[in-house]
Scaffold this motif. Structure first.
Motif, short mmCIF file in Angstrom:
data_model
loop_
_atom_site.label_atom_id
_atom_site.label_comp_id
_atom_site.label_asym_id
_atom_site.label_seq_id
_atom_site.Cartn_x
_atom_site.Cartn_y
_atom_site.Cartn_z
N ALA A 197 0.84 -1.20 0.00
CA ALA A 197 0.00 0.00 0.00
C ALA A 197 0.88 1.25 0.00
CB ALA A 197 -0.92 0.00 1.21
N ALA A 198 1.95 1.25 0.78
CA ALA A 198 2.86 2.40 0.80
C ALA A 198 3.50 2.60 -0.57
CB ALA A 198 3.94 2.18 1.86
N TYR A 199 3.87 1.51 -1.20
CA TYR A 199 4.47 1.56 -2.54
C TYR A 199 3.48 2.15 -3.54
CZ TYR A 199 6.72 -0.19 -6.80
OH TYR A 199 7.29 -0.30 -8.03
N ARG A 200 2.23 1.69 -3.52
CA ARG A 200 1.21 2.21 -4.44
C ARG A 200 0.96 3.68 -4.20
NH1 ARG A 200 -1.79 -2.70 -3.35
NH2 ARG A 200 -3.11 -1.43 -2.02
N HIS A 201 0.86 4.10 -2.94
CA HIS A 201 0.64 5.51 -2.62
C HIS A 201 1.80 6.36 -3.12
CE1 HIS A 201 -2.08 4.22 0.94
NE2 HIS A 201 -2.74 4.26 -0.20
N LEU A 202 3.01 5.88 -2.92
CA LEU A 202 4.19 6.62 -3.35
C LEU A 202 4.23 6.75 -4.87
CD1 LEU A 202 6.85 8.02 -2.65
CD2 LEU A 202 7.93 5.77 -2.70
N VAL A 208 6.65 10.67 2.20
CA VAL A 208 6.93 11.31 0.91
C VAL A 208 5.64 11.42 0.09
CG1 VAL A 208 8.11 11.04 -1.31
CG2 VAL A 208 9.35 10.64 0.82
N ALA A 209 4.84 10.37 0.08
CA ALA A 209 3.58 10.39 -0.67
C ALA A 209 2.66 11.50 -0.15
CB ALA A 209 2.89 9.03 -0.57
N ILE A 210 2.58 11.66 1.15
CA ILE A 210 1.73 12.71 1.74
C ILE A 210 2.25 14.10 1.35
CG2 ILE A 210 1.08 13.81 3.93
CD1 ILE A 210 0.94 10.91 5.09
N ILE A 211 3.54 14.30 1.46
CA ILE A 211 4.13 15.60 1.11
C ILE A 211 3.85 15.93 -0.35
CG2 ILE A 211 6.32 16.81 0.75
CD1 ILE A 211 7.29 15.37 3.33
N LEU A 212 4.05 14.98 -1.23
CA LEU A 212 3.82 15.23 -2.65
C LEU A 212 2.36 15.53 -2.94
CD1 LEU A 212 6.12 12.52 -4.25
CD2 LEU A 212 6.51 14.99 -4.15
N ARG A 213 1.46 14.78 -2.32
CA ARG A 213 0.03 14.99 -2.55
C ARG A 213 -0.44 16.34 -2.02
NH1 ARG A 213 -1.82 10.80 0.32
NH2 ARG A 213 -0.67 9.13 -0.60
N GLN A 214 0.07 16.75 -0.90
CA GLN A 214 -0.45 17.94 -0.23
C GLN A 214 0.28 19.23 -0.59
OE1 GLN A 214 -0.40 16.97 3.93
NE2 GLN A 214 -2.16 15.62 3.77
N ASN A 215 1.50 19.15 -1.10
CA ASN A 215 2.29 20.36 -1.26
C ASN A 215 2.73 20.69 -2.67
OD1 ASN A 215 2.47 21.08 1.59
ND2 ASN A 215 3.59 19.17 1.77
N VAL A 216 2.41 19.87 -3.63
CA VAL A 216 2.84 20.14 -4.99
C VAL A 216 1.66 20.63 -5.80
CG1 VAL A 216 3.78 19.11 -7.09
CG2 VAL A 216 4.68 18.44 -4.87
N VAL A 217 1.88 21.74 -6.47
CA VAL A 217 0.86 22.31 -7.35
C VAL A 217 1.49 22.44 -8.73
CG1 VAL A 217 -0.61 24.30 -7.80
CG2 VAL A 217 -0.18 23.59 -5.46
#
Length: 79
Positions: free
Chosen positions: A4-9, A50-59
């Protein structure tokens, strides 16, 4: 849990930039670790962070048709 972590990433890196190959390489390096190894748990935690940071902070911006210097801001999680 690791899958699941791999898929999210992978989903997050695809949205944000082309770092998919790096994510795969790093996961493959640690693929032989036993699930109860502390290094495996740390790697899974790091991948989720890393997945959370990318999802929440990249525009991302998309250039508007016919406009020389105008962009529309896109939020990958909302598209």
């Amino acid at each position: 849990m690791a899958l699941a972590a791999y898929r999210h990433l992978l989903r997050s890196t695809k949205i944000a930039f082309q770092a998919r190959a790096e994510a795969r390489t790093n996961f493959r390096k640690l693929a032989s670790l036993p699930p109860n190894d502390p290094a495996a748990a740390a790697a899974v935690k790091h991948a989720e962070q890393v997945a959370i940071i990318l999802r929440q902070n990249v525009v991302q911006g998309k250039k508007l048709d016919g406009e020389e210097d105008r962009y529309s801001m896109l939020h990958p999680a909302l598209d």
